[in-house]
Design a protein around this motif. Structure first.
Motif, PDB file in Angstrom:
ATOM      1  N   GLN A   2       0.847  -1.188   0.000  1.00 48.24           N
ATOM      2  CA  GLN A   2       0.000   0.000   0.000  1.00 48.24           C
ATOM      3  C   GLN A   2       0.884   1.240   0.000  1.00 48.24           C
ATOM      4  O   GLN A   2       1.878   1.302   0.706  1.00 48.24           O
ATOM      5  N   PRO A   3       0.506   2.251  -0.770  1.00 53.90           N
ATOM      6  CA  PRO A   3       1.289   3.487  -0.773  1.00 53.90           C
ATOM      7  C   PRO A   3       1.140   4.233   0.546  1.00 53.90           C
ATOM      8  O   PRO A   3       0.209   3.997   1.308  1.00 53.90           O
ATOM      9  N   ARG A   4       2.057   5.142   0.803  1.00 61.01           N
ATOM     10  CA  ARG A   4       2.008   5.941   2.039  1.00 61.01           C
ATOM     11  C   ARG A   4       0.769   6.814   2.106  1.00 61.01           C
ATOM     12  O   ARG A   4       0.387   7.263   3.170  1.00 61.01           O
ATOM     13  N   ILE A   5       0.151   7.060   0.991  1.00 60.26           N
ATOM     14  CA  ILE A   5      -1.029   7.925   0.966  1.00 60.26           C
ATOM     15  C   ILE A   5      -2.283   7.100   0.661  1.00 60.26           C
ATOM     16  O   ILE A   5      -3.189   7.554  -0.024  1.00 60.26           O
ATOM     17  N   ALA A   6      -2.361   5.913   1.203  1.00 61.24           N
ATOM     18  CA  ALA A   6      -3.475   5.002   0.926  1.00 61.24           C
ATOM     19  C   ALA A   6      -4.824   5.611   1.281  1.00 61.24           C
ATOM     20  O   ALA A   6      -5.841   5.248   0.693  1.00 61.24           O
ATOM     21  N   ALA A  63      -2.538  -4.454 -12.229  1.00 60.77           N
ATOM     22  CA  ALA A  63      -1.282  -4.476 -12.986  1.00 60.77           C
ATOM     23  C   ALA A  63      -0.885  -3.052 -13.354  1.00 60.77           C
ATOM     24  O   ALA A  63      -1.693  -2.279 -13.851  1.00 60.77           O
ATOM     25  N   GLY A  64       0.336  -2.695 -13.071  1.00 60.74           N
ATOM     26  CA  GLY A  64       0.848  -1.385 -13.429  1.00 60.74           C
ATOM     27  C   GLY A  64       0.602  -0.310 -12.398  1.00 60.74           C
ATOM     28  O   GLY A  64       1.096   0.796 -12.538  1.00 60.74           O
ATOM     29  N   SER A  65      -0.169  -0.605 -11.343  1.00 61.34           N
ATOM     30  CA  SER A  65      -0.470   0.443 -10.367  1.00 61.34           C
ATOM     31  C   SER A  65       0.704   0.712  -9.431  1.00 61.34           C
ATOM     32  O   SER A  65       0.793   1.791  -8.865  1.00 61.34           O
ATOM     33  N   ASP A  66       1.601  -0.252  -9.268  1.00 58.23           N
ATOM     34  CA  ASP A  66       2.726  -0.068  -8.350  1.00 58.23           C
ATOM     35  C   ASP A  66       3.678   1.027  -8.809  1.00 58.23           C
ATOM     36  O   ASP A  66       4.326   1.671  -7.998  1.00 58.23           O
ATOM     37  N   ASP A  67       3.778   1.253 -10.119  1.00 52.09           N
ATOM     38  CA  ASP A  67       4.717   2.264 -10.606  1.00 52.09           C
ATOM     39  C   ASP A  67       4.024   3.582 -10.960  1.00 52.09           C
ATOM     40  O   ASP A  67       4.643   4.499 -11.458  1.00 52.09           O
ATOM     41  N   ALA A  68       2.733   3.682 -10.678  1.00 54.42           N
ATOM     42  CA  ALA A  68       1.998   4.910 -10.989  1.00 54.42           C
ATOM     43  C   ALA A  68       2.298   5.980  -9.950  1.00 54.42           C
ATOM     44  O   ALA A  68       2.341   5.710  -8.763  1.00 54.42           O
ATOM     45  N   GLN A  69       2.533   7.192 -10.414  1.00 57.11           N
ATOM     46  CA  GLN A  69       2.783   8.331  -9.532  1.00 57.11           C
ATOM     47  C   GLN A  69       1.919   9.499  -9.975  1.00 57.11           C
ATOM     48  O   GLN A  69       1.778   9.746 -11.161  1.00 57.11           O
ATOM     49  N   MET A  70       1.338  10.186  -8.984  1.00 58.08           N
ATOM     50  CA  MET A  70       0.550  11.360  -9.315  1.00 58.08           C
ATOM     51  C   MET A  70       1.468  12.564  -9.362  1.00 58.08           C
ATOM     52  O   MET A  70       2.281  12.768  -8.463  1.00 58.08           O
ATOM     53  N   GLU A  71       1.344  13.352 -10.410  1.00 61.70           N
ATOM     54  CA  GLU A  71       2.090  14.591 -10.534  1.00 61.70           C
ATOM     55  C   GLU A  71       1.105  15.745 -10.415  1.00 61.70           C
ATOM     56  O   GLU A  71       0.090  15.766 -11.113  1.00 61.70           O
ATOM     57  N   LEU A  72       1.376  16.664  -9.502  1.00 61.17           N
ATOM     58  CA  LEU A  72       0.532  17.828  -9.277  1.00 61.17           C
ATOM     59  C   LEU A  72       1.377  19.083  -9.415  1.00 61.17           C
ATOM     60  O   LEU A  72       2.530  19.106  -9.004  1.00 61.17           O
ATOM     61  N   ALA A  73       0.794  20.118  -9.988  1.00 65.30           N
ATOM     62  CA  ALA A  73       1.495  21.396 -10.106  1.00 65.30           C
ATOM     63  C   ALA A  73       0.494  22.529  -9.907  1.00 65.30           C
ATOM     64  O   ALA A  73      -0.643  22.446 -10.364  1.00 65.30           O
ATOM     65  N   ALA A  74       0.931  23.568  -9.219  1.00 66.95           N
ATOM     66  CA  ALA A  74       0.131  24.776  -9.041  1.00 66.95           C
ATOM     67  C   ALA A  74       0.794  25.890  -9.845  1.00 66.95           C
ATOM     68  O   ALA A  74       1.980  26.157  -9.677  1.00 66.95           O
TER      69      ALA A  74
END
Length: 92
Positions: A2-6, A63-74
């Motif tokens: 589980q990611p740290r931001i589950a 499948a593939g969710s382990d390497d997914a990262q959210m990118e946010l920009a303001a």
């Protein structure tokens, strides 16, 4: 794993986990405060908020969710006072 931001996956709309709209609003306030002295943000008011589309989070354990990262920009336009928040899911 589980990611740290589950806790973000607890926000489900229509059966899909979405990045919460409140998260975008918090980013907008943080960008305004970071760009202006504290005294200038004392009367800060957020108006004209619009969400063009939700940021759907990947299914945990798929499948593939382990390497997914959210990118946010303001993006803050000091001349107009407009803040644009952009997000996307990046893989690998």
């Amino acid at each position: 794993q589980q990611p740290r931001i589950a806790f973000l996956w607890d926000h489900v709309v229509g059966g899909r986990p979405l990045f919460p709209g409140a998260g975008y609003l918090e980013m907008a306030v943080a960008a305004a405060v970071a760009a202006a002295p504290l005294a200038a943000t004392a009367g800060l008011v957020l108006t004209g908020t619009a969400f063009s589309m939700p940021c759907v989070l990947p299914d945990l354990g798929s499948a593939g969710s382990d390497d997914a990262q959210m990118e946010l920009a303001a993006i803050l336009d000091l001349a107009s006072g407009q803040i644009k928040i952009v997000s996307r899911l990046a893989h690998g």
